[in-house]
Design a protein around this motif. Structure first.
Motif, PDB file in Angstrom:
ATOM      1  N   PHE A   1      51.240  45.926  44.588  1.00  0.00           N
ATOM      2  CA  PHE A   1      51.274  45.668  43.150  1.00  0.00           C
ATOM      3  C   PHE A   1      50.370  44.523  42.704  1.00  0.00           C
ATOM      4  CE2 PHE A   1      55.130  47.967  43.978  1.00  0.00           C
ATOM      5  CZ  PHE A   1      55.277  48.785  42.876  1.00  0.00           C
ATOM      6  N   ALA A   2      50.328  43.464  43.513  1.00  0.00           N
ATOM      7  CA  ALA A   2      49.631  42.264  43.058  1.00  0.00           C
ATOM      8  C   ALA A   2      48.138  42.512  42.901  1.00  0.00           C
ATOM      9  CB  ALA A   2      49.864  41.134  44.062  1.00  0.00           C
ATOM     10  N   SER A   3      47.551  41.863  41.920  1.00  0.00           N
ATOM     11  CA  SER A   3      46.099  41.924  41.772  1.00  0.00           C
ATOM     12  C   SER A   3      45.484  41.084  42.896  1.00  0.00           C
ATOM     13  CB  SER A   3      45.690  41.360  40.419  1.00  0.00           C
ATOM     14  OG  SER A   3      45.953  39.978  40.382  1.00  0.00           O
ATOM     15  N   PRO A   4      44.243  41.372  43.274  1.00  0.00           N
ATOM     16  CA  PRO A   4      43.609  40.592  44.341  1.00  0.00           C
ATOM     17  C   PRO A   4      43.691  39.092  44.079  1.00  0.00           C
ATOM     18  CG  PRO A   4      42.223  42.448  43.722  1.00  0.00           C
ATOM     19  CD  PRO A   4      43.372  42.438  42.763  1.00  0.00           C
ATOM     20  N   ARG A   5      43.589  38.717  42.804  1.00  0.00           N
ATOM     21  CA  ARG A   5      43.646  37.302  42.434  1.00  0.00           C
ATOM     22  C   ARG A   5      45.002  36.685  42.763  1.00  0.00           C
ATOM     23  NH1 ARG A   5      41.203  33.574  38.978  1.00  0.00           N
ATOM     24  NH2 ARG A   5      42.976  32.527  38.021  1.00  0.00           N
ATOM     25  N   THR A   6      46.060  37.378  42.332  1.00  0.00           N
ATOM     26  CA  THR A   6      47.411  36.896  42.620  1.00  0.00           C
ATOM     27  C   THR A   6      47.624  36.773  44.122  1.00  0.00           C
ATOM     28  OG1 THR A   6      48.058  38.252  40.749  1.00  0.00           O
ATOM     29  CG2 THR A   6      49.830  37.275  42.047  1.00  0.00           C
ATOM     30  N   ARG A   7      47.148  37.804  44.844  1.00  0.00           N
ATOM     31  CA  ARG A   7      47.333  37.813  46.293  1.00  0.00           C
ATOM     32  C   ARG A   7      46.640  36.612  46.919  1.00  0.00           C
ATOM     33  NH1 ARG A   7      46.710  43.171  47.397  1.00  0.00           N
ATOM     34  NH2 ARG A   7      44.470  42.964  47.281  1.00  0.00           N
ATOM     35  N   GLU A   8      45.440  36.304  46.426  1.00  0.00           N
ATOM     36  CA  GLU A   8      44.689  35.207  47.019  1.00  0.00           C
ATOM     37  C   GLU A   8      45.355  33.860  46.791  1.00  0.00           C
ATOM     38  OE1 GLU A   8      40.483  35.528  45.868  1.00  0.00           O
ATOM     39  OE2 GLU A   8      40.615  37.514  46.795  1.00  0.00           O
ATOM     40  N   ILE A   9      46.110  33.766  45.701  1.00  0.00           N
ATOM     41  CA  ILE A   9      46.833  32.511  45.460  1.00  0.00           C
ATOM     42  C   ILE A   9      48.143  32.498  46.249  1.00  0.00           C
ATOM     43  CG2 ILE A   9      47.977  31.101  43.698  1.00  0.00           C
ATOM     44  CD1 ILE A   9      45.912  32.336  41.711  1.00  0.00           C
ATOM     45  N   ALA A  10      48.860  33.639  46.214  1.00  0.00           N
ATOM     46  CA  ALA A  10      50.206  33.671  46.789  1.00  0.00           C
ATOM     47  C   ALA A  10      50.197  33.549  48.312  1.00  0.00           C
ATOM     48  CB  ALA A  10      50.916  34.955  46.372  1.00  0.00           C
ATOM     49  N   LYS A  11      49.203  34.161  48.962  1.00  0.00           N
ATOM     50  CA  LYS A  11      49.234  34.164  50.432  1.00  0.00           C
ATOM     51  C   LYS A  11      49.134  32.762  51.042  1.00  0.00           C
ATOM     52  CE  LYS A  11      48.406  37.361  53.267  1.00  0.00           C
ATOM     53  NZ  LYS A  11      47.834  38.329  54.193  1.00  0.00           N
ATOM     54  N   PRO A  12      48.168  31.941  50.621  1.00  0.00           N
ATOM     55  CA  PRO A  12      48.101  30.579  51.199  1.00  0.00           C
ATOM     56  C   PRO A  12      49.357  29.754  50.905  1.00  0.00           C
ATOM     57  CG  PRO A  12      46.085  31.105  50.019  1.00  0.00           C
ATOM     58  CD  PRO A  12      47.051  32.195  49.715  1.00  0.00           C
ATOM     59  N   VAL A  13      49.937  29.962  49.719  1.00  0.00           N
ATOM     60  CA  VAL A  13      51.150  29.211  49.384  1.00  0.00           C
ATOM     61  C   VAL A  13      52.271  29.596  50.337  1.00  0.00           C
ATOM     62  CG1 VAL A  13      52.907  28.839  47.618  1.00  0.00           C
ATOM     63  CG2 VAL A  13      50.492  28.907  46.978  1.00  0.00           C
ATOM     64  N   LEU A  14      52.381  30.895  50.609  1.00  0.00           N
ATOM     65  CA  LEU A  14      53.403  31.370  51.545  1.00  0.00           C
ATOM     66  C   LEU A  14      53.166  30.795  52.941  1.00  0.00           C
ATOM     67  CD1 LEU A  14      53.969  35.096  50.689  1.00  0.00           C
ATOM     68  CD2 LEU A  14      55.701  33.329  50.886  1.00  0.00           C
TER      69      LEU A  14
END
Lengths: 306, 265
Positions: A111-124
């Motif tokens: 579901f996530a846009s590539p942008r969201t994914r790029e932010i969320a993954k490092p935070v996780l």
């Protein structure tokens, strides 16, 4: 004559290349052997030291006794007391981490846009990098007081708070591996589902999740192993009192918490009390081994050939 | 026109769908230019042309597959008859479109489920729950895809255990189960051996009576064998369209002739 020397030169060159290849191969092999030797060493120590313990305490007592009082004069060695703490805290952690990790992975992968994914993954991944001792005090000083407002009479040390925080800690491990597994599912399979009129949600849960199942199983097994082996959070927040209970609102010691407690204490090396930590460690090792074998079997059983 | 007497007048044939002034853009790059093409009812229309000519892009406009990826843009219309709806209209939900059209892909892509569940998938997505009706329609779809005899004893087996050709027929059954108005084939035999290809071609030919078919193919002999109409595309443009034997034996455009005779492409 010149051709002859050329051939001789080439052969010599080939020999030196083969020697070099051999050397590299040996270096790589020895690097691999270090890991294997370490594992074998650990297993050997666990078994040999446990053997010393089991010469004095029958295995049957170890498995069936309902008390764990190795340091008392009336010593009892019922491992089930510690296992109950481990299993309860792990169950709470997994009840949180498996659904949350899976849903998060589905969101990031489908579901996530590539942008969201790029932010969320490092935070996780940052979450996965927090030292567990910090999580332990987070459970003790933040989550437990919060829970005490909902559940009056909850002791300051309890399995519930420790389990919840442990679950949060495990989420990134599960979501990261699950997401990798889901993103490895070919686009063609997704398009096949969309082309039949499926929504994103239907495609995610009816096609992508089943297709990635072997990877998800691997992620869950890793999560289980982490929960069972987690030490600091339970040692800090769940209390150190051996307590045969499956009630999450009680305080109890887990196998790992007990090992820390004894290992850092001043029991003389070689005493029966000290040997208990190897027996407890062996029990822990066998449990994680069991789960890893189950995971191996699941991966083979559901391996997808796309 | 040199069409023999046997061929009916094109104007008298019912049209199932029609592209009108269709442009398509991948971001800033225009992939389809001003395409006008009728798809005749209960006929097989083949799209041919060299790699990169836009034939697959065109096919994927019909069921709005391009909507799945950001940055894609349609201009113009694809009208579906008899209700004369523009499939590309932004007010039209792509899921509604895909409920009415089905697609078979280049490579067999069965889901990691049983044979039965693969065929039932589209029906379940549409909310069908009644067990007997599901069973009836799965069986009918498998029969229509000429696969039922081979799999009737093992409907609960994993679809991945089937051979490549059987998997592709399973995908055709899956596409047929929801009774589509238009069936899209995107090079359906490119991953199959000649024998499996032959059985798929026979099937496409036979399905014509049930459903209107649009097929993209790399293989000109295949277009000649299975289709009633052929459209030749080049660099995003429709160069020629007509009865298949006219396009193959009496092409009006020099470009088409060069491609078909192998001098180009």
């Amino acid at each position: 004559m010149s051709t002859h020397s050329q051939i001789a030169g080439r052969l010599a060159h080939r020999r030196s290349r083969q020697r070099k290849e051999k050397l590299i191969e040996l270096t790589l092999l020895s690097a691999a052997l270090v890991a294997i030797a370490t594992t074998l060493g650990i297993v050997f120590i666990l078994f040999s030291e446990s053997l010393v313990f089991f010469r004095q305490v029958p295995i049957w007592d170890f498995l069936t006794d309902t008390q764990w009082t190795p340091l008392f004069s009336d010593a009892h060695f019922g491992i089930s007391v510690l296992l109950s703490g481990t299993l309860t805290s792990s169950a709470i952690a997994l009840a949180i981490a498996i659904p949350m990790g899976t849903v998060l992975a589905v969101y990031l992968s489908e579901f996530a846009s590539p942008r969201t994914r790029e932010i969320a993954k490092p935070v996780l991944e940052l979450l996965a990098g927090i030292p567990t001792i910090v999580f332990g005090y987070f459970a003790l000083f933040f989550v437990t007081p919060l829970l005490q407002k909902i559940i009056p009479g909850l002791p300051g040390f309890n399995l519930l708070g420790a389990g919840i925080v442990m679950g949060v800690m495990i989420v990134p491990y599960i979501s990261s591996i699950s997401e990798d597994a889901m993103r490895a599912v070919p686009v063609l399979l997704r398009e096949g589902s969309y082309a039949l009129g499926a929504t994103r949600l239907q495609t995610a849960f009816k096609v992508v999740v089943p297709a990635a199942f072997s990877g998800l199983a691997a992620a869950y097994i890793l999560g289980i192993s982490r929960a069972v082996g987690e030490t600091m959070i339970v040692a800090v927040a769940a209390g150190m009192q051996p307590n045969l209970t499956f009630n999450p609102t009680e305080s109890a010691a887990t196998v790992t918490a007990y090992i820390v407690q004894v290992a850092k204490g001043d029991l003389p090396h070689g005493s029966l009390g000290y040997q208990t930590i190897f027996a407890a460690g062996l029990a822990l090792f066998l449990i994680t081994l069991l789960f890893n074998l189950a995971g191996y079997w699941l991966r083979r059983r559901y391996r997808e050939t796309y | 026109m040199n069409a023999p007497e046997a061929k009916p007048d094109l104007d008298s044939l019912p049209i199932k769908a029609e592209a009108k002034q269709l442009n398509f853009y991948y971001g800033a790059k225009q992939a389809l230019k001003q395409i006008d093409l009728p798809i005749y009812d209960n006929k097989v229309t083949a799209l041919i042309g060299p790699s990169g000519c836009g034939k697959s892009t065109f096919l994927r406009c019909f069921n709005r597959m391009h909507d799945l990826y950001p940055g894609n843009r349609y201009e113009g219309e694809i009208r579906l008859y008899p209700d004369d709806v523009n499939l590309l209209a932004s007010a039209v939900d792509p899921i509604e479109v895909r409920m009415r059209l089905s697609m078979v892909f280049q490579k067999p892509n069965p889901f990691p489920k049983s044979i039965f569940e693969n065929v039932a998938y589209g029906l379940r997505v549409r909310g069908l729950k009644n067990r007997t009706e599901l069973e009836d329609r799965v069986e009918q779809a498998l029969r229509d895809a000429a696969l039922f005899g081979e799999v009737q004893d093992r409907l609960q087996d994993l679809a991945s255990n089937l051979s490549g050709g059987q998997q592709q027929r399973l995908c055709i059954a899956r596409a047929l189960a929801s009774e589509p108005e238009l069936l899209l084939f995107d090079e359906p035999t490119s991953a199959l051996d000649p024998i499996a290809t032959g059985s798929i071609e026979e099937l496409i030919h036979a399905l014509r009576d049930k459903v209107t078919i649009l097929i993209v193919t790399h293989n000109m002999q295949q277009a000649a064998r299975v289709s009633d109409f052929t459209a030749y595309m080049y660099l995003g443009e429709l160069i020629e369209f007509g009865w298949t034997d006219d396009v193959f034996f009496r092409p009006k455009q020099k470009q088409t002739e060069d491609y078909i005779t192998g001098r180009f492409g």
